[in-house]
Design a protein around this motif. Structure first.
Motif, PDB file in Angstrom:
ATOM      1  N   ASP A 116       0.841  -1.194   0.000  1.00 32.29           N
ATOM      2  CA  ASP A 116       0.000   0.000   0.000  1.00 32.29           C
ATOM      3  C   ASP A 116       0.883   1.254   0.000  1.00 32.29           C
ATOM      4  N   TRP A 117       0.674   2.110  -0.997  1.00 33.71           N
ATOM      5  CA  TRP A 117       1.502   3.309  -1.129  1.00 33.71           C
ATOM      6  C   TRP A 117       1.352   4.242   0.060  1.00 33.71           C
ATOM      7  N   GLN A 118       0.164   4.474   0.510  1.00 30.66           N
ATOM      8  CA  GLN A 118      -0.046   5.401   1.618  1.00 30.66           C
ATOM      9  C   GLN A 118       0.572   4.862   2.895  1.00 30.66           C
ATOM     10  N   GLU A 119       0.535   3.552   3.074  1.00 27.42           N
ATOM     11  CA  GLU A 119       1.142   2.950   4.265  1.00 27.42           C
ATOM     12  C   GLU A 119       2.649   3.185   4.261  1.00 27.42           C
ATOM     13  N   ASP A 120       3.258   3.085   3.085  1.00 31.15           N
ATOM     14  CA  ASP A 120       4.688   3.359   2.978  1.00 31.15           C
ATOM     15  C   ASP A 120       4.969   4.834   3.239  1.00 31.15           C
ATOM     16  N   ALA A 121       4.136   5.706   2.687  1.00 33.35           N
ATOM     17  CA  ALA A 121       4.322   7.144   2.884  1.00 33.35           C
ATOM     18  C   ALA A 121       4.190   7.523   4.350  1.00 33.35           C
ATOM     19  N   ALA A 122       3.303   6.843   5.062  1.00 32.06           N
ATOM     20  CA  ALA A 122       3.022   7.189   6.455  1.00 32.06           C
ATOM     21  C   ALA A 122       4.212   6.951   7.372  1.00 32.06           C
ATOM     22  N   ARG A 123       5.146   6.102   6.966  1.00 27.18           N
ATOM     23  CA  ARG A 123       6.286   5.803   7.834  1.00 27.18           C
ATOM     24  C   ARG A 123       7.457   6.749   7.584  1.00 27.18           C
ATOM     25  N   ARG A 124       7.328   7.633   6.603  1.00 28.63           N
ATOM     26  CA  ARG A 124       8.404   8.583   6.324  1.00 28.63           C
ATOM     27  C   ARG A 124       8.357   9.736   7.324  1.00 28.63           C
ATOM     28  N   ASP A 125       9.432  10.517   7.366  1.00 31.58           N
ATOM     29  CA  ASP A 125       9.545  11.514   8.428  1.00 31.58           C
ATOM     30  C   ASP A 125       8.726  12.776   8.181  1.00 31.58           C
ATOM     31  N   PHE A 126       8.965  13.459   7.061  1.00 27.82           N
ATOM     32  CA  PHE A 126       8.334  14.761   6.826  1.00 27.82           C
ATOM     33  C   PHE A 126       7.416  14.702   5.606  1.00 27.82           C
ATOM     34  N   THR A 127       6.419  15.545   5.617  1.00 30.41           N
ATOM     35  CA  THR A 127       5.444  15.539   4.525  1.00 30.41           C
ATOM     36  C   THR A 127       6.100  15.825   3.187  1.00 30.41           C
ATOM     37  N   ASN A 129       8.888  14.897   2.187  1.00 33.42           N
ATOM     38  CA  ASN A 129       9.657  13.737   1.745  1.00 33.42           C
ATOM     39  C   ASN A 129       8.762  12.568   1.376  1.00 33.42           C
ATOM     40  N   ALA A 130       7.457  12.723   1.510  1.00 28.92           N
ATOM     41  CA  ALA A 130       6.511  11.635   1.249  1.00 28.92           C
ATOM     42  C   ALA A 130       5.716  11.892  -0.023  1.00 28.92           C
ATOM     43  N   LEU A 131       6.401  12.425  -1.016  1.00 28.79           N
ATOM     44  CA  LEU A 131       5.786  12.692  -2.309  1.00 28.79           C
ATOM     45  C   LEU A 131       6.281  11.656  -3.321  1.00 28.79           C
ATOM     46  N   TYR A 132       5.367  11.059  -4.053  1.00 27.69           N
ATOM     47  CA  TYR A 132       5.685  10.018  -5.022  1.00 27.69           C
ATOM     48  C   TYR A 132       5.271  10.505  -6.410  1.00 27.69           C
ATOM     49  N   ALA A 133       5.966  10.037  -7.436  1.00 27.87           N
ATOM     50  CA  ALA A 133       5.617  10.445  -8.807  1.00 27.87           C
ATOM     51  C   ALA A 133       5.594   9.235  -9.722  1.00 27.87           C
ATOM     52  N   ASP A 134       4.539   9.120 -10.488  1.00 25.66           N
ATOM     53  CA  ASP A 134       4.430   8.056 -11.483  1.00 25.66           C
ATOM     54  C   ASP A 134       5.517   8.268 -12.537  1.00 25.66           C
ATOM     55  N   PRO A 135       6.345   7.266 -12.800  1.00 24.07           N
ATOM     56  CA  PRO A 135       7.460   7.472 -13.729  1.00 24.07           C
ATOM     57  C   PRO A 135       7.043   7.692 -15.176  1.00 24.07           C
ATOM     58  N   ARG A 136       5.815   7.292 -15.522  1.00 24.92           N
ATOM     59  CA  ARG A 136       5.361   7.466 -16.902  1.00 24.92           C
ATOM     60  C   ARG A 136       4.589   8.774 -17.090  1.00 24.92           C
ATOM     61  N   THR A 137       3.698   9.079 -16.180  1.00 27.45           N
ATOM     62  CA  THR A 137       2.872  10.287 -16.322  1.00 27.45           C
ATOM     63  C   THR A 137       3.419  11.476 -15.543  1.00 27.45           C
ATOM     64  N   LEU A 138       4.332  11.205 -14.581  1.00 19.91           N
ATOM     65  CA  LEU A 138       4.901  12.212 -13.682  1.00 19.91           C
ATOM     66  C   LEU A 138       3.856  12.823 -12.748  1.00 19.91           C
ATOM     67  N   ALA A 139       2.679  12.193 -12.637  1.00 19.50           N
ATOM     68  CA  ALA A 139       1.661  12.652 -11.685  1.00 19.50           C
ATOM     69  C   ALA A 139       2.147  12.403 -10.263  1.00 19.50           C
ATOM     70  N   VAL A 140       1.964  13.389  -9.402  1.00 17.52           N
ATOM     71  CA  VAL A 140       2.464  13.320  -8.024  1.00 17.52           C
ATOM     72  C   VAL A 140       1.368  12.831  -7.083  1.00 17.52           C
ATOM     73  N   SER A 141       1.730  11.884  -6.234  1.00 19.11           N
ATOM     74  CA  SER A 141       0.821  11.392  -5.189  1.00 19.11           C
ATOM     75  C   SER A 141       1.226  12.020  -3.869  1.00 19.11           C
ATOM     76  N   ASP A 142       0.250  12.563  -3.152  1.00 18.19           N
ATOM     77  CA  ASP A 142       0.512  13.291  -1.907  1.00 18.19           C
ATOM     78  C   ASP A 142      -0.625  13.012  -0.930  1.00 18.19           C
ATOM     79  N   TRP A 143      -0.320  12.260   0.141  1.00 18.70           N
ATOM     80  CA  TRP A 143      -1.370  11.882   1.096  1.00 18.70           C
ATOM     81  C   TRP A 143      -1.376  12.757   2.345  1.00 18.70           C
ATOM     82  N   PHE A 144      -0.305  13.530   2.563  1.00 24.05           N
ATOM     83  CA  PHE A 144      -0.177  14.220   3.842  1.00 24.05           C
ATOM     84  C   PHE A 144       0.076  15.722   3.718  1.00 24.05           C
TER      85      PHE A 144
END
Length: 393
Positions: A116-127, A129-144
């Protein structure tokens, strides 16, 4: 539905070797891997990207197999924690399986692999640093709320700040490093309060980790306001009680006035008193390298008599002289485009003048050298005259 934020075009996002890596790890385009962390954050800020990290839903063994099948060299650098390094033409990429914390003790975490992507993001330190980007579309995922925090220059812990710090007390120092690099003022109040309340927990950290984090902070363009705030909150005293935070700002002003690049060890030296024995104790306590210890001890001998820049550099070394002069607020212009010369006189030349080999030769050599340095390193002809004068005396 609002259009998702996307990474702006950056050189690394167009690298062919990274595109091949994505195909190797996610050939069907199922979205099983994403860029994460600093590369995403720094690209959004328009800053240069140094390290590229990828997160994946695949297990480490699956990652290794996929890389091998694609002919990409893979190194199991941290496979117990889910990390495999892909060695690419444009530089290495760390690929880590999504994780969740099972247990933490303030220094290390026991993790389990997750999908689960959000579960992985939740264990990171700062908001930020918890930004993910789809390598094909470059869309950014941000849960926090990391995107909003980037815009407002807020460094904020994910979830409860005290809980995140108790998972790893080094996050206190990481917080202030990120605050110095990305943060604005006023800083996040819950973050500062948690760092101050739990500062004593840093005593359980390894000294090497503390030293590395301090030097990373001090190497930033202007850490002076942050270091001063660390002192005000009682954070600095926990890791470097000998430090005088007020000494940093004048040094940085001098560096900028003379167009000198930041140097972490120079700034570390500025924080400490000009007392070589004490500085050596601090360096040993923090497990600094032998070269770092020697450098700090030499810089700690600074005094108001360090006015002759070239003489100082001749006696203690160029880098040490530069640091002493800058910390004292003096000019290093005499050292620019100048190489430290060698005394054009050998002991054999003195023996050839009738002096018996031994202590007297050494004494004469030192006397000539002292006058040669005092006169600003004159040419060989003058050195010969200095030898004549010394022998005559």
């Amino acid at each position: 539905m609002a259009e998702p934020t996307r990474l702006p075009a950056a050189p690394w996002t167009r690298r062919d070797d990274l595109a091949a890596l994505v195909v190797a790890l996610d050939p069907a385009g199922a979205g099983t891997c994403r860029w994460v962390g600093g590369a995403v954050r720094d690209t959004l800020l328009g800053q240069p990207v140094k390290d590229i990290d990828m997160a994946t839903q695949s297990l480490p063994e699956q990652t290794l197999a996929a890389l091998k099948a694609a002919g990409i060299k893979a190194v199991p650098t941290g496979i117990a924690h889910g990390t495999v390094t892909a060695v690419l033409a444009g530089g290495p990429v760390e690929i880590t399986t999504l994780r969740r914390d099972v247990e933490t003790d303030g220094r290390h975490a026991t993790v389990a692999f997750a999908t689960d992507w959000q579960e992985d993001a939740a264990r990171r330190d700062f908001t930020i640093n918890a930004l993910y980007a789809d390598p094909r579309t470059l869309a950014v995922s941000d849960w926090f709320g990391g995107l909003d925090d980037l815009r407002s220059r807020t460094v904020r812990f994910i979830g409860d700040a005290e809980q995140r710090i108790r998972e790893d007390y080094l996050r206190i120092l990481r917080y202030f490093r990120f605050q110095a690099r990305f943060g604005g003022y006023p800083a996040d109040a819950p973050a500062e309060a948690a760092c101050a309340a739990l500062a004593a927990g840093m005593k359980g950290l390894s000294r090497e980790r503390i030293a590395a984090e301090l030097l990373n902070l001090l190497g930033l363009p202007d850490p002076a306001p942050t270091v001063r705030r660390m002192a005000e909150l009682g954070i600095l005293a926990q890791v470097l009680p000998e430090a005088d935070a007020s000494a940093l700002a004048p040094l940085i002003t001098t560096e900028r006035a003379q167009s000198v690049a930041p140097d972490a060890l120079r700034r570390f030296a500025a924080l400490l008193p000009a007392e070589p024995p004490l500085v050596e104790q601090v360096a040993a306590r923090l497990r600094l390298s032998t070269a770092q210890r020697k450098h700090l001890a030499a810089v700690a001998q600074r005094s108001g008599s360090d006015a002759d820049a070239r003489a100082l550099a001749y006696h203690i070394g160029r880098d040490e002289a530069v640091d002493r002069l800058l910390i004292l607020g003096q000019s290093i212009a005499p050292l620019q485009d100048w190489s430290i010369p060698r005394l054009p006189l050998k002991g054999g030349q003195i023996v050839a003048r009738g002096i018996s080999a031994g202590p007297e030769v050494a004494r004469i050599l030192r006397a000539v050298e002292s006058r040669w340095v005092a006169e600003g390193f004159p040419d060989d002809a003058r050195v010969a005259q200095l030898l004549d004068e010394t022998l005559a005396e």
